[in-house]
Design a protein around this motif. Sequence first.
Motif, PDB file in Angstrom:
ATOM      1  N   CYS A  90       0.774  -1.275  -0.015  1.00 23.25           N
ATOM      2  CA  CYS A  90      -0.133   0.087  -0.046  1.00 23.25           C
ATOM      3  C   CYS A  90       0.913   1.366  -0.135  1.00 23.25           C
ATOM      4  N   ILE A  91       0.464   2.100  -0.889  1.00 22.29           N
ATOM      5  CA  ILE A  91       1.378   3.396  -0.836  1.00 22.29           C
ATOM      6  C   ILE A  91       0.476   4.430  -0.314  1.00 22.29           C
ATOM      7  N   GLU A  92       0.879   5.073   0.809  1.00 19.72           N
ATOM      8  CA  GLU A  92      -0.133   6.143   1.264  1.00 19.72           C
ATOM      9  C   GLU A  92       0.463   7.424   0.770  1.00 19.72           C
ATOM     10  N   LEU A  93      -0.451   8.246   0.252  1.00 16.12           N
ATOM     11  CA  LEU A  93      -0.105   9.728  -0.192  1.00 16.12           C
ATOM     12  C   LEU A  93      -1.064  10.781   0.564  1.00 16.12           C
ATOM     13  N   ALA A  94      -0.856  11.903   0.575  1.00 18.07           N
ATOM     14  CA  ALA A  94      -1.733  12.966   1.159  1.00 18.07           C
ATOM     15  C   ALA A  94      -2.902  12.879   0.336  1.00 18.07           C
ATOM     16  N   SER A  95      -3.827  13.160   1.147  1.00 15.52           N
ATOM     17  CA  SER A  95      -5.240  13.241   0.603  1.00 15.52           C
ATOM     18  C   SER A  95      -5.280  14.260  -0.970  1.00 15.52           C
ATOM     19  N   GLY A  96      -5.641  13.580  -1.854  1.00 14.89           N
ATOM     20  CA  GLY A  96      -5.800  14.164  -3.074  1.00 14.89           C
ATOM     21  C   GLY A  96      -4.792  14.056  -4.067  1.00 14.89           C
ATOM     22  N   GLU A  97      -3.685  13.626  -3.737  1.00 12.53           N
ATOM     23  CA  GLU A  97      -2.574  13.403  -4.469  1.00 12.53           C
ATOM     24  C   GLU A  97      -2.577  12.073  -5.436  1.00 12.53           C
ATOM     25  N   ALA A  98      -3.568  11.146  -5.222  1.00 17.74           N
ATOM     26  CA  ALA A  98      -3.805  10.061  -6.045  1.00 17.74           C
ATOM     27  C   ALA A  98      -4.525  10.722  -7.472  1.00 17.74           C
ATOM     28  N   ALA A  99      -5.407  11.533  -7.024  1.00 17.16           N
ATOM     29  CA  ALA A  99      -6.172  12.127  -8.468  1.00 17.16           C
ATOM     30  C   ALA A  99      -5.044  12.966  -9.082  1.00 17.16           C
ATOM     31  N   ARG A 100      -4.508  13.942  -8.180  1.00 15.50           N
ATOM     32  CA  ARG A 100      -3.520  14.860  -8.842  1.00 15.50           C
ATOM     33  C   ARG A 100      -2.434  14.293  -9.703  1.00 15.50           C
ATOM     34  N   LEU A 101      -1.911  13.168  -9.225  1.00 13.66           N
ATOM     35  CA  LEU A 101      -0.896  12.285  -9.897  1.00 13.66           C
ATOM     36  C   LEU A 101      -1.435  11.525 -10.950  1.00 13.66           C
ATOM     37  N   GLY A 102      -2.838  11.314 -11.071  1.00 11.98           N
ATOM     38  CA  GLY A 102      -3.571  10.547 -12.227  1.00 11.98           C
ATOM     39  C   GLY A 102      -3.229   9.112 -11.912  1.00 11.98           C
ATOM     40  N   ILE A 103      -3.381   8.760 -10.767  1.00 13.30           N
ATOM     41  CA  ILE A 103      -3.196   7.330 -10.424  1.00 13.30           C
ATOM     42  C   ILE A 103      -4.510   6.623 -10.325  1.00 13.30           C
TER      43      ILE A 103
END
Length: 111
Positions: free
Chosen positions: A89-102
């Motif tokens: 599991c990769i934990e990112l700051a909230s909103g980063e998955a969408a911002r990075l296009g994942i």
Amino acid sequence: MKRLRTAKGASITLEEATTFLARLRGLMLRPPLPPAHGLLLAPCASIHMCFMRFAIDAVYIDRDCRVLKVAVHLRPWLGLSVCPGAWGCIELASGEAARLGIAAGERLRSQ
């Protein structure tokens, strides 16, 4: 530190938590993550948000770095997320998955 690239070319810098104690601690009681930075918990197929101070996105991957699931905006103290069959599991700051296009189904690549 490990670096991965998304299908859209964005780069993610990862701290790795591969020991039991490092995975247990995770991001608990730590400051928020900067943009394009995350924590890779491996092996890991579920996370909790106890003792967390900020919301995160959780990106579950298999051993080939294929994205199996993206759980967005898991709130501190209230969140719990599971992805049976995930290797990590990769934990990112909230909103980063969408911002990075994942997105589920894509493959992250080593840099």
